[in-house]
Write a protein that holds these residues in place. Sequence first.
Motif, short mmCIF file in Angstrom:
data_model
loop_
_atom_site.label_atom_id
_atom_site.label_comp_id
_atom_site.label_asym_id
_atom_site.label_seq_id
_atom_site.Cartn_x
_atom_site.Cartn_y
_atom_site.Cartn_z
N SER A 182 31.93 -32.63 -1.75
CA SER A 182 30.89 -31.79 -2.36
C SER A 182 31.46 -30.64 -3.18
O SER A 182 30.71 -29.79 -3.65
CB SER A 182 29.96 -31.23 -1.28
N GLY A 183 32.76 -30.59 -3.37
CA GLY A 183 33.34 -29.61 -4.27
C GLY A 183 33.57 -28.25 -3.64
O GLY A 183 33.69 -28.11 -2.42
N LEU A 184 33.64 -27.26 -4.50
CA LEU A 184 33.93 -25.90 -4.09
C LEU A 184 32.74 -24.98 -4.37
O LEU A 184 32.03 -25.18 -5.36
CB LEU A 184 35.15 -25.34 -4.83
N ARG A 185 32.55 -24.01 -3.50
CA ARG A 185 31.60 -22.93 -3.76
C ARG A 185 32.40 -21.64 -3.73
O ARG A 185 32.95 -21.26 -2.69
CB ARG A 185 30.48 -22.91 -2.71
N ILE A 186 32.48 -20.99 -4.88
CA ILE A 186 33.35 -19.82 -5.06
C ILE A 186 32.50 -18.59 -5.37
O ILE A 186 31.61 -18.64 -6.22
CB ILE A 186 34.34 -20.06 -6.21
N ILE A 187 32.77 -17.51 -4.67
CA ILE A 187 32.20 -16.21 -5.00
C ILE A 187 33.34 -15.35 -5.54
O ILE A 187 34.39 -15.22 -4.89
CB ILE A 187 31.55 -15.53 -3.78
N VAL A 215 34.84 -26.80 0.29
CA VAL A 215 35.62 -25.57 0.40
C VAL A 215 34.75 -24.39 -0.03
O VAL A 215 34.12 -24.44 -1.09
CB VAL A 215 36.89 -25.63 -0.49
N THR A 216 34.70 -23.36 0.79
CA THR A 216 34.05 -22.11 0.41
C THR A 216 35.14 -21.07 0.20
O THR A 216 36.09 -20.99 0.98
CB THR A 216 33.06 -21.64 1.48
N LEU A 217 34.99 -20.26 -0.84
CA LEU A 217 36.09 -19.38 -1.24
C LEU A 217 35.55 -18.07 -1.78
O LEU A 217 34.56 -18.05 -2.51
CB LEU A 217 36.94 -20.10 -2.29
N LEU A 218 36.22 -16.99 -1.43
CA LEU A 218 35.93 -15.66 -1.96
C LEU A 218 37.18 -15.17 -2.68
O LEU A 218 38.26 -15.12 -2.09
CB LEU A 218 35.57 -14.68 -0.84
N ALA A 219 37.03 -14.80 -3.96
CA ALA A 219 38.14 -14.28 -4.75
C ALA A 219 37.80 -12.87 -5.20
O ALA A 219 36.82 -12.67 -5.93
CB ALA A 219 38.41 -15.17 -5.96
N PHE A 245 35.62 -30.49 -9.51
CA PHE A 245 35.19 -29.34 -10.31
C PHE A 245 33.80 -29.55 -10.88
O PHE A 245 33.02 -28.60 -11.00
CB PHE A 245 36.19 -29.09 -11.44
N ALA A 246 33.46 -30.77 -11.21
CA ALA A 246 32.13 -31.06 -11.75
C ALA A 246 31.04 -30.86 -10.70
O ALA A 246 29.87 -30.66 -11.05
CB ALA A 246 32.08 -32.48 -12.29
N ARG A 247 31.42 -30.91 -9.43
CA ARG A 247 30.45 -30.69 -8.35
C ARG A 247 30.50 -29.26 -7.81
O ARG A 247 29.86 -28.96 -6.81
CB ARG A 247 30.74 -31.67 -7.21
N SER A 248 31.24 -28.40 -8.46
CA SER A 248 31.50 -27.06 -7.94
C SER A 248 30.68 -25.98 -8.67
O SER A 248 30.15 -26.23 -9.75
CB SER A 248 32.99 -26.74 -8.06
N TRP A 249 30.62 -24.81 -8.03
CA TRP A 249 29.95 -23.64 -8.62
C TRP A 249 30.76 -22.38 -8.36
O TRP A 249 31.36 -22.23 -7.29
CB TRP A 249 28.56 -23.43 -8.02
N VAL A 250 30.75 -21.49 -9.33
CA VAL A 250 31.27 -20.13 -9.16
C VAL A 250 30.10 -19.16 -9.29
O VAL A 250 29.34 -19.22 -10.26
CB VAL A 250 32.35 -19.78 -10.22
N VAL A 251 29.97 -18.28 -8.31
CA VAL A 251 29.02 -17.18 -8.39
C VAL A 251 29.84 -15.92 -8.64
O VAL A 251 30.55 -15.43 -7.76
CB VAL A 251 28.19 -17.03 -7.11
N SER A 252 29.80 -15.42 -9.86
CA SER A 252 30.51 -14.19 -10.23
C SER A 252 29.64 -13.01 -9.85
O SER A 252 28.54 -12.83 -10.39
CB SER A 252 30.81 -14.19 -11.73
N ALA A 253 30.13 -12.19 -8.91
CA ALA A 253 29.32 -11.12 -8.34
C ALA A 253 29.82 -9.76 -8.81
O ALA A 253 30.93 -9.35 -8.46
CB ALA A 253 29.36 -11.19 -6.82
N ARG A 309 38.69 -20.36 -17.47
CA ARG A 309 39.96 -20.73 -16.86
C ARG A 309 39.84 -21.98 -15.99
O ARG A 309 40.73 -22.82 -15.96
CB ARG A 309 40.51 -19.58 -16.00
N LEU A 310 38.75 -22.09 -15.25
CA LEU A 310 38.60 -23.20 -14.31
C LEU A 310 37.80 -24.37 -14.87
O LEU A 310 37.96 -25.50 -14.41
CB LEU A 310 37.91 -22.70 -13.02
N GLY A 311 36.91 -24.11 -15.80
CA GLY A 311 36.02 -25.17 -16.27
C GLY A 311 34.97 -25.54 -15.24
O GLY A 311 34.53 -26.69 -15.17
N ILE A 312 34.56 -24.55 -14.45
CA ILE A 312 33.54 -24.76 -13.41
C ILE A 312 32.28 -23.98 -13.80
O ILE A 312 32.37 -22.85 -14.31
CB ILE A 312 34.05 -24.30 -12.03
N ARG A 313 31.12 -24.56 -13.56
CA ARG A 313 29.85 -23.90 -13.85
C ARG A 313 29.81 -22.54 -13.14
O ARG A 313 30.18 -22.44 -11.96
CB ARG A 313 28.68 -24.76 -13.38
N THR A 314 29.33 -21.53 -13.86
CA THR A 314 29.39 -20.16 -13.35
C THR A 314 28.08 -19.43 -13.65
O THR A 314 27.51 -19.60 -14.73
CB THR A 314 30.56 -19.39 -13.98
#
Length: 427
Positions: free
Chosen positions: A76-81, A254-258, A299-307, A386-391
Amino acid sequence: MAVQEYEIADDLLAFIDAAPSPWHAAAIMAAQLEAMGFEELREDEAWTLAPGRGYFVRRGGASLIAFRVGRDPAASGLRIIGAHTDSPGFRMRPEGSTAGEPSAALGVEIYGGPIIATFADRDLTLAGRVWCRGQHGEPVPLLYAGDRPLVRLPNLAIHLNRGVNEDGLKFQLQDQLGMVFSDRANNGLTPFLAEELGHDPGAVLGWELALTDTQPGTRFGADGEYIANGQIDNLASCHAGLCALVQEAPAEGVTLLACFDHEEVGSESHRGAAGTFLPATVERILAATDAAAGREAIFARSWVVSADMAHAWNPNFPQAYDQRHAPRVNGGPVIKLNAKQRYASDGEGEIYFRHACERAGVPVQRYVHRNDLPCGSTIGPITAARLGIRTVDVGGAMWAMHSARESAGALDPAYLVSAFRACLSEV
């Protein structure tokens, strides 16, 4: 009234009070992650990752990435905050002081875009890291935060600046920002820091120090429904992302906080969002979980939430907003939209985050900048490219962004945590 939500606001205020610099913020997050069972990794060592475990890695002392690994990251990809640890203000010059009358004034550089006048006549101190010589001569970074007011930017009396109320308080940026520090004959910053840290002056090699306000955070308003502190932008987003990550373990992905340093000055550094820290970390996670072969599909299944924080409607300055897109404090998370891609949100991203807020049961708002004002930006467009992930770019509504003393709603920190938990729960 909203006791549990206010508890999260109070926890945020305590977090900010304990994090007067980006280096302190990263250290506090690391300590909290370790307390929750996360394991610290090093970039200069090989990684072995186990499903169900949490990990974190730091770069440059002020940027941190934490993540949890599910059973099948490829599923199911990555979920990035994404967020940032730095705030605008002042940084100390390498030559710490200049001779002044009657006091020695510390020389500073302007960091980012602070509202300079708000730092005048406040009880300021120094915080950051000081490099000292270790036992074997090696440079060792030590965290330092002054436990009392140390410096001040004194205002000019109105008798000597008669137009200040009509023209606004202005400082000449090179010559009028000396920070009053000491009357000591030996008034350099190096001897002072050595004394504070229990070292000989010769052991102090250098420093990275910010000026920070000493006034603790507080709630205010008739029912305590607002909060005030420095660095709400953007430690509120770091705090919300951290709370969500430790509370929401992924089933498969994968859930990730950057949390990056240097956003306020453009992110172009080895520990900034425009550097390799996040892409390299993601690649190492995929390699360690045998998912690297399906990178593009993941990456196509992933999302970045820029907070990052958002501009709340200020009733004293209604002309500064597009009235149809002016979010209110305590009104829930804000989706930030800009056709020129100063924010990375698009229609798909807006729908994605709206659905997350609906699942979390929290209200959601939108912000669009006026056409006749230049729009700020954040890490969202950088990360998307940089990542090519929906944001999607989001944030909590706040007043007086970049002031020495910012303010926001006491309900919004809990709303933001709930929305982020919903975003992370999808994997």
